[in-house]
Design an enzyme around this catalytic site. Structure first.
Site, PDB file in Angstrom:
ATOM      1  N   TYR A   1       0.711  -1.161  -0.027  1.00 42.71           N
ATOM      2  CA  TYR A   1       0.054  -0.053   0.111  1.00 42.71           C
ATOM      3  C   TYR A   1       0.952   1.366  -0.057  1.00 42.71           C
ATOM      4  CZ  TYR A   1      -4.454   2.310   1.208  1.00 42.71           C
ATOM      5  OH  TYR A   1      -5.644   3.131   1.247  1.00 42.71           O
TER       6      TYR A   1
ATOM      7  N   LYS B   1      -1.144  -1.154  -4.382  1.00 41.15           N
ATOM      8  CA  LYS B   1      -2.374  -0.110  -3.959  1.00 41.15           C
ATOM      9  C   LYS B   1      -2.091   1.136  -3.660  1.00 41.15           C
ATOM     10  CE  LYS B   1      -6.595  -0.058  -0.820  1.00 41.15           C
ATOM     11  NZ  LYS B   1      -7.124  -0.504   0.334  1.00 41.15           N
TER      12      LYS B   1
END
Length: 307
Positions: free
Chosen positions: A136, A161
């Site tokens: 992330y 992400k």
């Protein structure tokens, strides 16, 4: 390792708490089961929306195990990990032991570090298990195109992400990663991880980022799925109508108070019939007037579907 490829709308359940602040596993089980029945492409439990930051290892393990049981193998279940390196390793091992299918690696504890340090952090956590890892990129864990390409080549890292909202950076990362993996043929996926991701998804999709996390799916799966179908079918009129009636007002409410991205979803889950309880400090819950405002926003979105 065969890459676990995801598709469709990704469901990020909340972690329900009782009125005295304990994890409510029964409510969580019903919440996850209802979400899975609605048809997501995967469940991401105990992540940002699930208040990973506020769970201890024992609570986290119980939450992941409950979600895995509730999903019953119908869709993959990913679990959050991150924070201080020692704890991130423990959470990764706990997720594997609880039956998770993969990990979402969130930022480390709030220290500033160079991007090369993030690569080392990712490597250290990823080697704790054989589970696929999605990294992330957000807050104090911002990868650039070089380090994104480097982590993408780690054996178990299967996705990135983005929660930075920096579309210029994303536009450079996507081709850089693809080029780095071209010789190996490794499958790799990109995700839009912005809060209320639907609001920015048309822009991300134009950059080749087709997957996104849907906080709205947790309390209004009908609206979330309708938006996804409209995106897939190129129905710009329906996309615009849902943005105006539902997603943009949701963003305005969410941005009113820091941390409302979680409190808003919990309020929505409660409105839809599963008592999600309060958020844990340092987050704060919506007040009664804001809950009424949220209910009106949901109603406006459903009016678009009815039309």
């Amino acid at each position: 390792m065969e890459t676990l490829m995801l598709e469709g709308v990704l469901f990020f359940p909340v972690t329900p708490f009782t009125d005295i602040g304990e994890v409510d596993l029964d409510a969580l089980r019903r919440h996850v089961a209802a979400g899975v029945d609605a048809g997501p492409g995967g469940v991401f439990v105990a992540c940002g929306t699930g208040e990973f930051h506020a769970l201890d290892v024992e609570e986290f393990t119980a939450v992941v195990r409950t979600a895995v049981d509730a999903a019953a193998g119908q869709v993959p279940v990913y679990a959050g990990t991150g924070g201080a390196l020692g704890l991130a390793r423990r959470f990764a091992r706990a997720a594997a032991a609880a039956g998770a299918d993969g990990l979402l690696l969130m930022p480390p504890y709030l220290v500033e570090s160079p991007a090369d340090g993030l690569v080392a952090y990712t490597r250290a956590v990823a080697r704790e298990t054989s589970l696929p890892v999605i990294v992330y990129s957000r807050a104090n864990a911002r990868f650039d195109e070089r380090t994104a390409a480097e982590v993408a080549q780690l054996p178990t890292v299967t996705g990135l992400k983005d929660g930075t909202g920096d579309l210029d950076l994303v536009a450079r990362i996507v081709p850089a990663v693809r080029e780095a993996l071209s010789a190996s043929g490794k499958d790799f996926q990109f995700f839009n991880g912005m809060p209320t991701a639907e609001a920015s998804q048309p822009a991300y999709r134009a950059l080749g980022v087709e997957l996104y996390s849907s906080a709205a799916f947790a309390f209004a799966p009908d609206l979330s799925l309708a938006f996804h179908r409209a995106m897939e079918e190129g129905d710009r009129q329906r996309v615009d109508a849902l943005q105006r009636a539902f997603f943009h007002p949701l963003v305005r409410l969410r941005k009113r108070v820091p941390g409302y991205a979680v409190g808003l979803v919990k309020a929505g889950v409660t409105l839809e019939g599963i008592k999600a309880g309060p958020v844990r400090p340092p987050l704060t819950s919506l007040d009664a007037g804001e809950v009424e405002e949220l209910a009106a926003i949901i109603a406006e979105g459903r009016a678009v579907l009815a039309s």
